[in-house]
Write a protein that holds these residues in place. Sequence first.
Motif, PDB file in Angstrom:
ATOM      1  N   SER A 293      27.631 102.420  11.940  1.00  0.00           N
ATOM      2  CA  SER A 293      27.607 102.283  10.487  1.00  0.00           C
ATOM      3  C   SER A 293      27.481 103.644   9.817  1.00  0.00           C
ATOM      4  N   ALA A 294      26.615 104.490  10.369  1.00  0.00           N
ATOM      5  CA  ALA A 294      26.432 105.830   9.803  1.00  0.00           C
ATOM      6  C   ALA A 294      27.729 106.626   9.908  1.00  0.00           C
ATOM      7  N   ASP A 295      28.400 106.497  11.047  1.00  0.00           N
ATOM      8  CA  ASP A 295      29.664 107.205  11.242  1.00  0.00           C
ATOM      9  C   ASP A 295      30.714 106.724  10.241  1.00  0.00           C
ATOM     10  N   ARG A 296      30.711 105.420   9.963  1.00  0.00           N
ATOM     11  CA  ARG A 296      31.680 104.880   9.000  1.00  0.00           C
ATOM     12  C   ARG A 296      31.399 105.386   7.583  1.00  0.00           C
ATOM     13  N   VAL A 297      30.124 105.521   7.228  1.00  0.00           N
ATOM     14  CA  VAL A 297      29.768 106.062   5.914  1.00  0.00           C
ATOM     15  C   VAL A 297      30.331 107.469   5.768  1.00  0.00           C
ATOM     16  N   VAL A 298      30.119 108.293   6.778  1.00  0.00           N
ATOM     17  CA  VAL A 298      30.629 109.666   6.744  1.00  0.00           C
ATOM     18  C   VAL A 298      32.144 109.668   6.628  1.00  0.00           C
ATOM     19  N   THR A 299      32.795 108.782   7.353  1.00  0.00           N
ATOM     20  CA  THR A 299      34.256 108.724   7.323  1.00  0.00           C
ATOM     21  C   THR A 299      34.768 108.318   5.938  1.00  0.00           C
ATOM     22  N   VAL A 300      34.136 107.330   5.313  1.00  0.00           N
ATOM     23  CA  VAL A 300      34.532 106.894   3.968  1.00  0.00           C
ATOM     24  C   VAL A 300      34.399 108.054   2.980  1.00  0.00           C
ATOM     25  N   LEU A 301      33.271 108.758   3.029  1.00  0.00           N
ATOM     26  CA  LEU A 301      33.037 109.855   2.095  1.00  0.00           C
ATOM     27  C   LEU A 301      34.016 111.002   2.341  1.00  0.00           C
ATOM     28  N   THR A 302      34.322 111.255   3.599  1.00  0.00           N
ATOM     29  CA  THR A 302      35.276 112.320   3.919  1.00  0.00           C
ATOM     30  C   THR A 302      36.651 112.003   3.366  1.00  0.00           C
ATOM     31  N   VAL A 303      37.076 110.751   3.496  1.00  0.00           N
ATOM     32  CA  VAL A 303      38.388 110.346   2.970  1.00  0.00           C
ATOM     33  C   VAL A 303      38.403 110.408   1.444  1.00  0.00           C
ATOM     34  N   LEU A 304      37.342 109.936   0.799  1.00  0.00           N
ATOM     35  CA  LEU A 304      37.276 109.995  -0.666  1.00  0.00           C
ATOM     36  C   LEU A 304      37.299 111.431  -1.178  1.00  0.00           C
ATOM     37  N   ALA A 305      36.739 112.350  -0.401  1.00  0.00           N
ATOM     38  CA  ALA A 305      36.707 113.752  -0.811  1.00  0.00           C
ATOM     39  C   ALA A 305      38.099 114.360  -0.888  1.00  0.00           C
ATOM     40  N   THR A 306      39.060 113.764  -0.200  1.00  0.00           N
ATOM     41  CA  THR A 306      40.429 114.288  -0.212  1.00  0.00           C
ATOM     42  C   THR A 306      41.229 113.775  -1.397  1.00  0.00           C
ATOM     43  N   ALA A 307      40.628 112.866  -2.184  1.00  0.00           N
ATOM     44  CA  ALA A 307      41.354 112.249  -3.302  1.00  0.00           C
ATOM     45  C   ALA A 307      40.525 112.314  -4.572  1.00  0.00           C
ATOM     46  N   PRO A 308      40.556 113.433  -5.297  1.00  0.00           N
ATOM     47  CA  PRO A 308      39.744 113.593  -6.516  1.00  0.00           C
ATOM     48  C   PRO A 308      39.987 112.510  -7.561  1.00  0.00           C
ATOM     49  N   THR A 309      41.192 111.937  -7.582  1.00  0.00           N
ATOM     50  CA  THR A 309      41.501 110.913  -8.582  1.00  0.00           C
ATOM     51  C   THR A 309      41.063 109.524  -8.149  1.00  0.00           C
ATOM     52  N   GLY A 310      40.558 109.396  -6.901  1.00  0.00           N
ATOM     53  CA  GLY A 310      40.063 108.121  -6.423  1.00  0.00           C
ATOM     54  C   GLY A 310      41.047 107.409  -5.500  1.00  0.00           C
ATOM     55  N   LEU A 311      40.550 106.391  -4.810  1.00  0.00           N
ATOM     56  CA  LEU A 311      41.379 105.606  -3.895  1.00  0.00           C
ATOM     57  C   LEU A 311      41.122 104.121  -4.116  1.00  0.00           C
ATOM     58  N   SER A 312      42.152 103.328  -3.937  1.00  0.00           N
ATOM     59  CA  SER A 312      42.011 101.878  -4.051  1.00  0.00           C
ATOM     60  C   SER A 312      41.481 101.312  -2.739  1.00  0.00           C
ATOM     61  N   PHE A 313      41.116 100.033  -2.770  1.00  0.00           N
ATOM     62  CA  PHE A 313      40.639  99.371  -1.556  1.00  0.00           C
ATOM     63  C   PHE A 313      41.726  99.387  -0.486  1.00  0.00           C
ATOM     64  N   THR A 314      42.969  99.148  -0.914  1.00  0.00           N
ATOM     65  CA  THR A 314      44.092  99.147   0.031  1.00  0.00           C
ATOM     66  C   THR A 314      44.294 100.526   0.642  1.00  0.00           C
ATOM     67  N   ASP A 315      44.173 101.567  -0.203  1.00  0.00           N
ATOM     68  CA  ASP A 315      44.291 102.941   0.307  1.00  0.00           C
ATOM     69  C   ASP A 315      43.252 103.213   1.400  1.00  0.00           C
ATOM     70  N   LEU A 316      42.012 102.830   1.102  1.00  0.00           N
ATOM     71  CA  LEU A 316      40.936 103.056   2.062  1.00  0.00           C
ATOM     72  C   LEU A 316      41.143 102.234   3.335  1.00  0.00           C
ATOM     73  N   LEU A 317      41.614 101.023   3.152  1.00  0.00           N
ATOM     74  CA  LEU A 317      41.849 100.143   4.299  1.00  0.00           C
ATOM     75  C   LEU A 317      42.897 100.751   5.230  1.00  0.00           C
ATOM     76  N   ASN A 318      43.954 101.294   4.641  1.00  0.00           N
ATOM     77  CA  ASN A 318      45.034 101.892   5.437  1.00  0.00           C
ATOM     78  C   ASN A 318      44.597 103.190   6.110  1.00  0.00           C
ATOM     79  N   LYS A 319      43.808 103.994   5.395  1.00  0.00           N
ATOM     80  CA  LYS A 319      43.387 105.286   5.942  1.00  0.00           C
ATOM     81  C   LYS A 319      42.303 105.149   7.006  1.00  0.00           C
ATOM     82  N   LEU A 320      41.415 104.179   6.818  1.00  0.00           N
ATOM     83  CA  LEU A 320      40.260 104.059   7.708  1.00  0.00           C
ATOM     84  C   LEU A 320      40.492 103.108   8.873  1.00  0.00           C
TER      85      LEU A 320
END
Length: 283
Positions: free
Chosen positions: A18-45
């Motif tokens: 769970s901790a690793d997933r939190v870090v991964t979510v935050l790392t992916v969001l950091a690459t998208a200053p304008t934000g990401l949709s649920f679908t975007d996150l689902l595809n990336k993660l």
Amino acid sequence: MAAGSPGGSSIMESVVKSADRVVTVLTVLATAPTGLSFTDLLNKLELPRSSLHGLLQTLIQSKVIVYDPETKLYHFGPKIWELSMAYYHRIHLVPVAWPYLQRLRDQFDQTVQMAILEGTEILYVAKVESSHPLQLVSHVGSRLPAYATGLGKALLATLDSQTLEATWKHLDYEQFTENTLSSFDALCVELDRSRAQGFALDRGEYSADVRCLAYPILGFQNRGVGAISISLPAPSFTPILLNDLVGELQHIGQLISIQIGSADPDAWRKGSEPSLPVRERLL
């Protein structure tokens, strides 16, 4: 269930995942200053839909991320800002404070130090020696118990009562000199006194022949991020010098606090009643 049992091991693996997933979510969001949709996150993660949804809800509740219902995008939340500011101030504290520490040393020709709080200890991060260096046990990189030092008491005076009680109520108060604080109740009394008088004092509580005046440094949201001190031999600790030292120590401490983001460098004293006549009783 024992930590070494199969069940305990699986629980630990789940927590780590769970901790690793939190870090991964935050790392992916950091690459998208304008934000990401649920679908975007689902595809990336490539996480299960239900797992990602639960994870995002937890992060939203803790204000680590926010969700915009109009754009349907996830962004970094205010907690990320708070954490990043705390880190920024921590790594910039010494460079900002250094010229002020030198100024304080030059004015009184006494040893000036700076420390930060690390658990129940203080960590010395800067030291400017006088022309007649004291034989101090402290040096940059060393640690001492916070309750037995002026710097530590200045830092502890910035904490709320709940935080203090959680960490310090059941601590083993080792005695270093006859003046060392010996209990949580004694520590609380001392911190109240520090807030009232506007500085913390070490009356030879770690080294019997040394006196130390300290003042906390506040940063973002007026949180304690460090403390500065002036150390001198016990025989030099007179009422006249004390008054001079206190005024300048407070002034320098407040200047540093403003430099690193505090809107109210004296906020740590709020809630205490001023007690100006205390100084002579401290000697």
